[in-house]
Design a protein around this motif. Structure first.
Motif, PDB file in Angstrom:
ATOM      1  N   ASP A 121       0.803  -1.234   0.000  1.00 50.91           N
ATOM      2  CA  ASP A 121       0.000   0.000   0.000  1.00 50.91           C
ATOM      3  C   ASP A 121       0.828   1.272   0.000  1.00 50.91           C
ATOM      4  OD1 ASP A 121      -2.524  -1.086  -0.183  1.00 50.91           O
ATOM      5  OD2 ASP A 121      -2.677  -1.434   1.966  1.00 50.91           O
ATOM      6  N   ASP A 122       1.850   1.332   0.840  1.00 54.06           N
ATOM      7  CA  ASP A 122       2.593   2.586   1.012  1.00 54.06           C
ATOM      8  C   ASP A 122       3.934   2.565   0.286  1.00 54.06           C
ATOM      9  OD1 ASP A 122       3.679   0.631   2.551  1.00 54.06           O
ATOM     10  OD2 ASP A 122       3.936   1.852   4.353  1.00 54.06           O
ATOM     11  N   ALA A 123       4.160   1.593  -0.585  1.00 57.54           N
ATOM     12  CA  ALA A 123       5.458   1.447  -1.236  1.00 57.54           C
ATOM     13  C   ALA A 123       5.607   2.427  -2.397  1.00 57.54           C
ATOM     14  CB  ALA A 123       5.631   0.021  -1.735  1.00 57.54           C
ATOM     15  N   ASP A 124       6.798   3.034  -2.468  1.00 57.90           N
ATOM     16  CA  ASP A 124       7.155   3.903  -3.600  1.00 57.90           C
ATOM     17  C   ASP A 124       8.114   3.107  -4.478  1.00 57.90           C
ATOM     18  OD1 ASP A 124       7.589   5.970  -5.321  1.00 57.90           O
ATOM     19  OD2 ASP A 124       8.997   7.023  -3.999  1.00 57.90           O
ATOM     20  N   ILE A 125       7.647   2.656  -5.613  1.00 56.03           N
ATOM     21  CA  ILE A 125       8.436   1.711  -6.402  1.00 56.03           C
ATOM     22  C   ILE A 125       8.804   2.311  -7.763  1.00 56.03           C
ATOM     23  CG2 ILE A 125       7.535  -0.352  -5.244  1.00 56.03           C
ATOM     24  CD1 ILE A 125       6.272   0.370  -8.680  1.00 56.03           C
ATOM     25  N   ASP A 126       9.871   1.755  -8.338  1.00 53.04           N
ATOM     26  CA  ASP A 126      10.327   2.117  -9.679  1.00 53.04           C
ATOM     27  C   ASP A 126       9.976   0.947 -10.601  1.00 53.04           C
ATOM     28  OD1 ASP A 126      11.723   2.534 -12.053  1.00 53.04           O
ATOM     29  OD2 ASP A 126      13.470   3.400 -11.049  1.00 53.04           O
ATOM     30  N   ASN A 148       1.023  -9.844 -19.480  1.00 51.03           N
ATOM     31  CA  ASN A 148      -0.424  -9.882 -19.301  1.00 51.03           C
ATOM     32  C   ASN A 148      -0.917  -8.536 -18.779  1.00 51.03           C
ATOM     33  OD1 ASN A 148      -0.531 -12.723 -19.964  1.00 51.03           O
ATOM     34  ND2 ASN A 148       0.287 -13.124 -17.924  1.00 51.03           N
ATOM     35  N   ASP A 149      -2.236  -8.354 -18.764  1.00 51.09           N
ATOM     36  CA  ASP A 149      -2.830  -7.077 -18.380  1.00 51.09           C
ATOM     37  C   ASP A 149      -2.518  -6.719 -16.926  1.00 51.09           C
ATOM     38  OD1 ASP A 149      -3.939  -6.815 -20.874  1.00 51.09           O
ATOM     39  OD2 ASP A 149      -5.898  -7.612 -20.286  1.00 51.09           O
ATOM     40  N   LEU A 150      -2.269  -5.434 -16.700  1.00 49.49           N
ATOM     41  CA  LEU A 150      -2.171  -4.897 -15.343  1.00 49.49           C
ATOM     42  C   LEU A 150      -3.552  -4.401 -14.954  1.00 49.49           C
ATOM     43  CD1 LEU A 150       1.192  -2.910 -15.626  1.00 49.49           C
ATOM     44  CD2 LEU A 150       0.833  -5.211 -14.710  1.00 49.49           C
ATOM     45  N   PHE A 151      -4.340  -5.287 -14.340  1.00 55.13           N
ATOM     46  CA  PHE A 151      -5.752  -5.018 -14.101  1.00 55.13           C
ATOM     47  C   PHE A 151      -6.005  -4.293 -12.782  1.00 55.13           C
ATOM     48  CE2 PHE A 151      -4.727  -9.440 -13.037  1.00 55.13           C
ATOM     49  CZ  PHE A 151      -4.998  -9.460 -11.682  1.00 55.13           C
ATOM     50  N   SER A 152      -4.942  -3.913 -12.075  1.00 59.65           N
ATOM     51  CA  SER A 152      -5.076  -3.167 -10.817  1.00 59.65           C
ATOM     52  C   SER A 152      -3.958  -2.132 -10.755  1.00 59.65           C
ATOM     53  CB  SER A 152      -4.971  -4.124  -9.619  1.00 59.65           C
ATOM     54  OG  SER A 152      -4.678  -3.420  -8.430  1.00 59.65           O
ATOM     55  N   ASP A 153      -4.209  -0.989 -10.110  1.00 60.02           N
ATOM     56  CA  ASP A 153      -3.164   0.036 -10.032  1.00 60.02           C
ATOM     57  C   ASP A 153      -2.046  -0.376  -9.083  1.00 60.02           C
ATOM     58  OD1 ASP A 153      -4.506   0.288  -7.648  1.00 60.02           O
ATOM     59  OD2 ASP A 153      -4.959   2.419  -7.853  1.00 60.02           O
ATOM     60  N   MET A 186       4.415  -7.800  -2.965  1.00 61.29           N
ATOM     61  CA  MET A 186       3.883  -9.146  -2.729  1.00 61.29           C
ATOM     62  C   MET A 186       4.089  -9.950  -4.006  1.00 61.29           C
ATOM     63  SD  MET A 186       0.333  -8.572  -0.608  1.00 61.29           S
ATOM     64  CE  MET A 186      -0.262  -7.230  -1.638  1.00 61.29           C
ATOM     65  N   VAL A 187       4.690 -11.122  -3.860  1.00 58.93           N
ATOM     66  CA  VAL A 187       4.980 -11.990  -5.003  1.00 58.93           C
ATOM     67  C   VAL A 187       3.935 -13.096  -5.054  1.00 58.93           C
ATOM     68  CG1 VAL A 187       6.644 -13.583  -6.017  1.00 58.93           C
ATOM     69  CG2 VAL A 187       7.438 -11.489  -4.893  1.00 58.93           C
ATOM     70  N   ARG A 188       3.223 -13.177  -6.172  1.00 57.30           N
ATOM     71  CA  ARG A 188       2.221 -14.233  -6.377  1.00 57.30           C
ATOM     72  C   ARG A 188       2.705 -15.093  -7.541  1.00 57.30           C
ATOM     73  NH1 ARG A 188      -3.168 -10.364  -5.719  1.00 57.30           N
ATOM     74  NH2 ARG A 188      -2.874  -9.946  -3.490  1.00 57.30           N
TER      75      ARG A 188
END
Length: 206
Positions: A121-126, A148-153, A186-188
């Motif tokens: 939630d609070d991660a600032d990622i590159d 594949n599609d990025l279906f979530s922000d 999170m790695v799925r």
């Protein structure tokens, strides 16, 4: 029930086992034509409804096919391929034979693995740096990959990988190494699946 529900196409293998199959069937078996075999179960319709339960059974049967005889290559069909009888199905095997042969060659001895990376939630990622890191670690071990599609922000990466059976452990280790190095994602990691994302054989049900 004279209709045949098709899970996938195999090369020269006779696959047969009892299991919970689509639409309540209990037996999966092979209908062959010139070394190509359609792995099927019996069904009372040519237009099956895609319930969550039957979609899961379709995938489970494909996994059982893949695991049979120490590892069987299968060209997966999408849910819902059903034919009125053996004659109609063999006509399709005959007509699509070159396409099935090409697909079989591309995926032989391989399966599909999936990787999704979800931002905390609070991660600032590159995103670009993450994509490069994942590519450096995983692409050398995979035979192919597709985006594949990025279906979530919050979804940072969503890729499918075609991996040789012999490279599974190395691929697992590469994913685990990436996960150990990140606490902002999170790695799925999912699979193995039949290689849907790497097969493009379209046939018409009768």
């Amino acid at each position: 029930m004279t209709n045949r529900y098709v899970y996938g196409i195999v090369d020269g293998d006779t696959v047969e086992f009892e299991t919970e199959a689509v639409a309540g069937a209990e037996r999966v078996y092979t209908i062959s034509h010139r070394r190509l075999g359609a792995v099927v179960s019996d069904i009372d319709t040519t237009d099956p409804e895609e319930t969550d339960e039957d979609a899961q059974r379709h995938d489970d049967v494909l996994r059982e096919i893949m695991d049979s005889d120490g590892g069987t290559t299968v060209v997966p069909m999408q849910f819902g391929m059903a034919f009125e009888g053996d004659r109609e199905l063999k006509n399709v095997l005959r007509g699509a034979r070159p396409a099935f042969r090409r697909a079989m060659s591309d995926i032989e001895g391989r399966f599909e693995l999936g990787l999704k990376l979800v931002r905390e939630d609070d991660a600032d990622i590159d995103r670009e740096a993450i994509e490069e890191d994942v590519a450096d670690r995983l692409e050398p071990v995979a035979a192919q990959s597709v985006e594949n599609d990025l279906f979530s922000d919050r979804l940072v990466l969503n890729r499918s990988y075609l991996v040789d059976r012999d490279e599974r452990e190395a691929f697992d280790d590469a994913v685990a190494g990436f996960e150990d190095d990140r606490d902002d994602l999170m790695v799925r990691y999912t699979g193995p699946f039949a290689p849907y994302s790497f097969v493009d054989v379209k046939i018409g049900a009768q």
